[in-house]
Write a protein that holds these residues in place. Structure first.
Motif, PDB file in Angstrom:
ATOM      1  N   ALA A 185       1.194  -1.096  -0.310  1.00  0.00           N
ATOM      2  CA  ALA A 185      -0.327  -0.013  -0.286  1.00  0.00           C
ATOM      3  C   ALA A 185       0.883   1.199   0.053  1.00  0.00           C
ATOM      4  CB  ALA A 185      -0.475   0.237   1.202  1.00  0.00           C
ATOM      5  N   PRO A 186       0.706   2.407  -0.809  1.00  0.00           N
ATOM      6  CA  PRO A 186       1.309   3.951  -1.123  1.00  0.00           C
ATOM      7  C   PRO A 186       0.822   4.633  -0.107  1.00  0.00           C
ATOM      8  CG  PRO A 186       0.022   3.428  -2.727  1.00  0.00           C
ATOM      9  CD  PRO A 186      -0.185   2.164  -2.216  1.00  0.00           C
ATOM     10  N   SER A 187       1.252   5.374   1.161  1.00  0.00           N
ATOM     11  CA  SER A 187       0.397   5.977   1.472  1.00  0.00           C
ATOM     12  C   SER A 187      -0.140   5.737   2.706  1.00  0.00           C
ATOM     13  CB  SER A 187       0.308   7.459   1.015  1.00  0.00           C
ATOM     14  OG  SER A 187      -0.150   8.495   1.429  1.00  0.00           O
ATOM     15  N   VAL A 188       0.759   4.868   3.982  1.00  0.00           N
ATOM     16  CA  VAL A 188      -0.520   3.635   4.690  1.00  0.00           C
ATOM     17  C   VAL A 188       0.458   3.967   6.013  1.00  0.00           C
ATOM     18  CG1 VAL A 188       1.353   1.968   4.624  1.00  0.00           C
ATOM     19  CG2 VAL A 188      -1.159   2.143   5.051  1.00  0.00           C
ATOM     20  N   VAL A 189      -0.959   4.551   7.454  1.00  0.00           N
ATOM     21  CA  VAL A 189      -0.420   4.401   8.394  1.00  0.00           C
ATOM     22  C   VAL A 189      -0.895   2.856   8.891  1.00  0.00           C
ATOM     23  CG1 VAL A 189      -0.832   5.246  10.819  1.00  0.00           C
ATOM     24  CG2 VAL A 189      -0.152   7.193   9.002  1.00  0.00           C
ATOM     25  N   VAL A 190      -0.151   2.375   9.211  1.00  0.00           N
ATOM     26  CA  VAL A 190      -0.703   1.053  10.441  1.00  0.00           C
ATOM     27  C   VAL A 190      -0.466   0.896  11.603  1.00  0.00           C
ATOM     28  CG1 VAL A 190      -0.326  -1.122  10.607  1.00  0.00           C
ATOM     29  CG2 VAL A 190       1.056   0.190   8.391  1.00  0.00           C
ATOM     30  N   ALA A 191      -2.097   0.614  12.635  1.00  0.00           N
ATOM     31  CA  ALA A 191      -2.436   0.350  13.527  1.00  0.00           C
ATOM     32  C   ALA A 191      -2.222  -1.100  13.199  1.00  0.00           C
ATOM     33  CB  ALA A 191      -3.213   1.102  14.139  1.00  0.00           C
ATOM     34  N   ASP A 192      -1.511  -1.514  14.789  1.00  0.00           N
ATOM     35  CA  ASP A 192      -1.411  -3.287  15.528  1.00  0.00           C
ATOM     36  C   ASP A 192      -2.714  -2.757  16.689  1.00  0.00           C
ATOM     37  OD1 ASP A 192      -1.206  -5.518  16.594  1.00  0.00           O
ATOM     38  OD2 ASP A 192       1.070  -5.668  16.157  1.00  0.00           O
ATOM     39  N   ALA A 193      -3.910  -3.178  16.383  1.00  0.00           N
ATOM     40  CA  ALA A 193      -4.926  -3.441  17.334  1.00  0.00           C
ATOM     41  C   ALA A 193      -4.883  -4.853  18.446  1.00  0.00           C
ATOM     42  CB  ALA A 193      -6.464  -3.314  16.817  1.00  0.00           C
ATOM     43  N   ASP A 194      -3.957  -5.551  18.664  1.00  0.00           N
ATOM     44  CA  ASP A 194      -3.683  -6.910  18.938  1.00  0.00           C
ATOM     45  C   ASP A 194      -3.226  -5.618  20.205  1.00  0.00           C
ATOM     46  OD1 ASP A 194      -3.594  -8.624  20.596  1.00  0.00           O
ATOM     47  OD2 ASP A 194      -2.637 -10.077  19.150  1.00  0.00           O
ATOM     48  N   VAL A 195      -3.588  -5.547  21.298  1.00  0.00           N
ATOM     49  CA  VAL A 195      -2.616  -4.807  22.510  1.00  0.00           C
ATOM     50  C   VAL A 195      -2.091  -6.171  23.366  1.00  0.00           C
ATOM     51  CG1 VAL A 195      -4.044  -2.447  22.082  1.00  0.00           C
ATOM     52  CG2 VAL A 195      -4.918  -3.873  24.086  1.00  0.00           C
ATOM     53  N   ASP A 196      -3.232  -7.164  23.524  1.00  0.00           N
ATOM     54  CA  ASP A 196      -2.574  -7.967  24.796  1.00  0.00           C
ATOM     55  C   ASP A 196      -1.578  -8.015  24.325  1.00  0.00           C
ATOM     56  OD1 ASP A 196      -5.232  -7.697  26.247  1.00  0.00           O
ATOM     57  OD2 ASP A 196      -6.018  -8.559  24.658  1.00  0.00           O
ATOM     58  N   ALA A 197      -1.409  -8.186  22.459  1.00  0.00           N
ATOM     59  CA  ALA A 197       0.178  -9.231  22.335  1.00  0.00           C
ATOM     60  C   ALA A 197       0.792  -8.806  20.929  1.00  0.00           C
ATOM     61  CB  ALA A 197       0.052 -10.825  22.214  1.00  0.00           C
ATOM     62  N   PRO A 198       0.821  -7.411  21.195  1.00  0.00           N
ATOM     63  CA  PRO A 198       1.264  -6.590  19.812  1.00  0.00           C
ATOM     64  C   PRO A 198       2.491  -6.988  19.339  1.00  0.00           C
ATOM     65  CG  PRO A 198       1.654  -4.823  21.338  1.00  0.00           C
ATOM     66  CD  PRO A 198       1.190  -6.757  22.046  1.00  0.00           C
ATOM     67  N   ASN A 199       2.802  -8.018  17.588  1.00  0.00           N
ATOM     68  CA  ASN A 199       4.046  -8.245  17.091  1.00  0.00           C
ATOM     69  C   ASN A 199       4.213  -7.219  15.657  1.00  0.00           C
ATOM     70  OD1 ASN A 199       1.997  -9.684  15.941  1.00  0.00           O
ATOM     71  ND2 ASN A 199       2.686 -11.372  16.985  1.00  0.00           N
ATOM     72  N   LEU A 200       3.183  -6.874  14.962  1.00  0.00           N
ATOM     73  CA  LEU A 200       3.754  -5.957  14.137  1.00  0.00           C
ATOM     74  C   LEU A 200       4.627  -5.419  14.002  1.00  0.00           C
ATOM     75  CD1 LEU A 200       2.008  -5.625  11.239  1.00  0.00           C
ATOM     76  CD2 LEU A 200       1.182  -4.016  12.455  1.00  0.00           C
ATOM     77  N   HIS A 201       4.906  -4.711  15.134  1.00  0.00           N
ATOM     78  CA  HIS A 201       5.918  -4.164  14.844  1.00  0.00           C
ATOM     79  C   HIS A 201       7.527  -4.696  15.013  1.00  0.00           C
ATOM     80  CE1 HIS A 201       6.566  -5.641  19.200  1.00  0.00           C
ATOM     81  NE2 HIS A 201       7.409  -5.203  19.077  1.00  0.00           N
ATOM     82  N   LEU A 202       8.115  -5.967  14.684  1.00  0.00           N
ATOM     83  CA  LEU A 202       8.422  -7.006  15.114  1.00  0.00           C
ATOM     84  C   LEU A 202       8.634  -7.478  13.091  1.00  0.00           C
ATOM     85  CD1 LEU A 202       8.269  -9.571  17.981  1.00  0.00           C
ATOM     86  CD2 LEU A 202       9.983  -7.663  17.268  1.00  0.00           C
ATOM     87  N   LEU A 203       7.369  -7.223  12.812  1.00  0.00           N
ATOM     88  CA  LEU A 203       7.330  -7.315  10.648  1.00  0.00           C
ATOM     89  C   LEU A 203       7.493  -6.097  10.230  1.00  0.00           C
ATOM     90  CD1 LEU A 203       4.410 -10.075  10.816  1.00  0.00           C
ATOM     91  CD2 LEU A 203       6.876 -10.623  10.352  1.00  0.00           C
ATOM     92  N   LEU A 204       7.652  -5.012  10.825  1.00  0.00           N
ATOM     93  CA  LEU A 204       7.500  -3.937  10.133  1.00  0.00           C
ATOM     94  C   LEU A 204       8.729  -2.908  10.147  1.00  0.00           C
ATOM     95  CD1 LEU A 204       3.408  -2.841   9.819  1.00  0.00           C
ATOM     96  CD2 LEU A 204       4.555  -3.686   8.169  1.00  0.00           C
ATOM     97  N   ARG A 205       9.260  -3.731  11.054  1.00  0.00           N
ATOM     98  CA  ARG A 205      10.581  -3.164  12.145  1.00  0.00           C
ATOM     99  C   ARG A 205      10.926  -2.335  12.166  1.00  0.00           C
ATOM    100  NH1 ARG A 205      13.511  -5.929   6.525  1.00  0.00           N
ATOM    101  NH2 ARG A 205      13.689  -8.152   6.796  1.00  0.00           N
TER     102      ARG A 205
ATOM    103  N   ARG B  78      -1.894  11.236   4.402  1.00  0.00           N
ATOM    104  CA  ARG B  78      -1.479   9.341   4.168  1.00  0.00           C
ATOM    105  C   ARG B  78      -3.662   8.926   3.756  1.00  0.00           C
ATOM    106  NH1 ARG B  78       3.331   7.083   4.474  1.00  0.00           N
ATOM    107  NH2 ARG B  78       4.925   8.499   5.942  1.00  0.00           N
ATOM    108  N   GLY B  79      -3.489   7.995   2.710  1.00  0.00           N
ATOM    109  CA  GLY B  79      -4.772   7.941   2.494  1.00  0.00           C
ATOM    110  C   GLY B  79      -5.047   6.409   2.915  1.00  0.00           C
ATOM    111  N   LEU B  80      -4.474   6.054   3.851  1.00  0.00           N
ATOM    112  CA  LEU B  80      -5.461   4.806   4.595  1.00  0.00           C
ATOM    113  C   LEU B  80      -4.800   4.147   5.663  1.00  0.00           C
ATOM    114  CD1 LEU B  80      -6.343   1.943   3.461  1.00  0.00           C
ATOM    115  CD2 LEU B  80      -4.198   0.903   2.441  1.00  0.00           C
TER     116      LEU B  80
END
Length: 183
Positions: A26-46, A170-172
């Motif tokens: 996706a171009p021009s994106v903001v990502v949100a990790d809504a798994d607040v009990d065990a967030p791990n998206l930050h690992l995959l997106l470095r 950002r559009g998304l």
């Protein structure tokens, strides 16, 4: 601005992996990790540098006792239906002790205290972070151990992600949803 939320009826289905893959496309994106009990998206997106704008999340209420005002009447223990108050002997006389894990934060003890020795305070229940990643900003949070109100924290993550998207044009907003129907 649009929002795309990746959801599933149960945990462990690959939502985070799928969301990370979409974020890379996706171009021009903001990502949100809504798994607040065990967030791990930050690992995959470095996730890298943390941006300003993160904050503590205040959750439920906890008891604060002013021992100087307490007369040891035990009224708080008598009315607590969660058995979160134990009255113990101390050098100053009888004093209540509050079990933070058993306490539901209802505040009844504070209402019935004849001395005004008990007050209810919001406690830090987690934290919200904004980081830079390879694909754009990431808003994520972590709920502290044994805390509730994860729904409120998820809402705050989504709100802050939308705010970042608007501020940066950002559009998304791409949201990695919480696991399962209970969250």
């Amino acid at each position: 601005m649009r929002q795309l939320v990746v959801l599933s009826g149960k945990g462990g289905t690959g939502k985070t992996s799928f969301t990370a893959s979409l974020a890379r496309l996706a171009p021009s994106v903001v990502v949100a990790d809504a798994d607040v009990d065990a967030p791990n998206l930050h690992l995959l997106l470095r996730a890298g540098r943390e941006r300003p704008g993160g904050k503590e999340f205040a959750g439920g209420l906890s008891v604060e006792l002013d021992a100087a005002l307490c007369n040891g009447c035990s009224e708080c223990a008598r009315v607590c239906r969660f058995d979160a108050v134990t009255v113990c002997a101390s050098r100053e006389g009888l004093r209540p002790e509050f079990d933070d894990f058993a306490c539901e934060g209802c505040g009844f003890c504070a209402r019935v205290c004849p001395c005004g020795a008990i007050t209810m305070r919001r406690r830090a229940a987690g934290s919200i972070h904004i980081c830079d990643t390879e694909v754009g900003p990431l808003v994520h949070a972590r709920l502290n151990v044994a805390e509730d109100n994860s729904g409120r924290l998820v809402s705050e993550v989504r709100r802050l992600a939308a705010e970042v998207a608007r501020a940066e044009g950002r559009g998304l907003v791409l949201v990695d949803g919480p696991p399962g129907v209970g969250c």
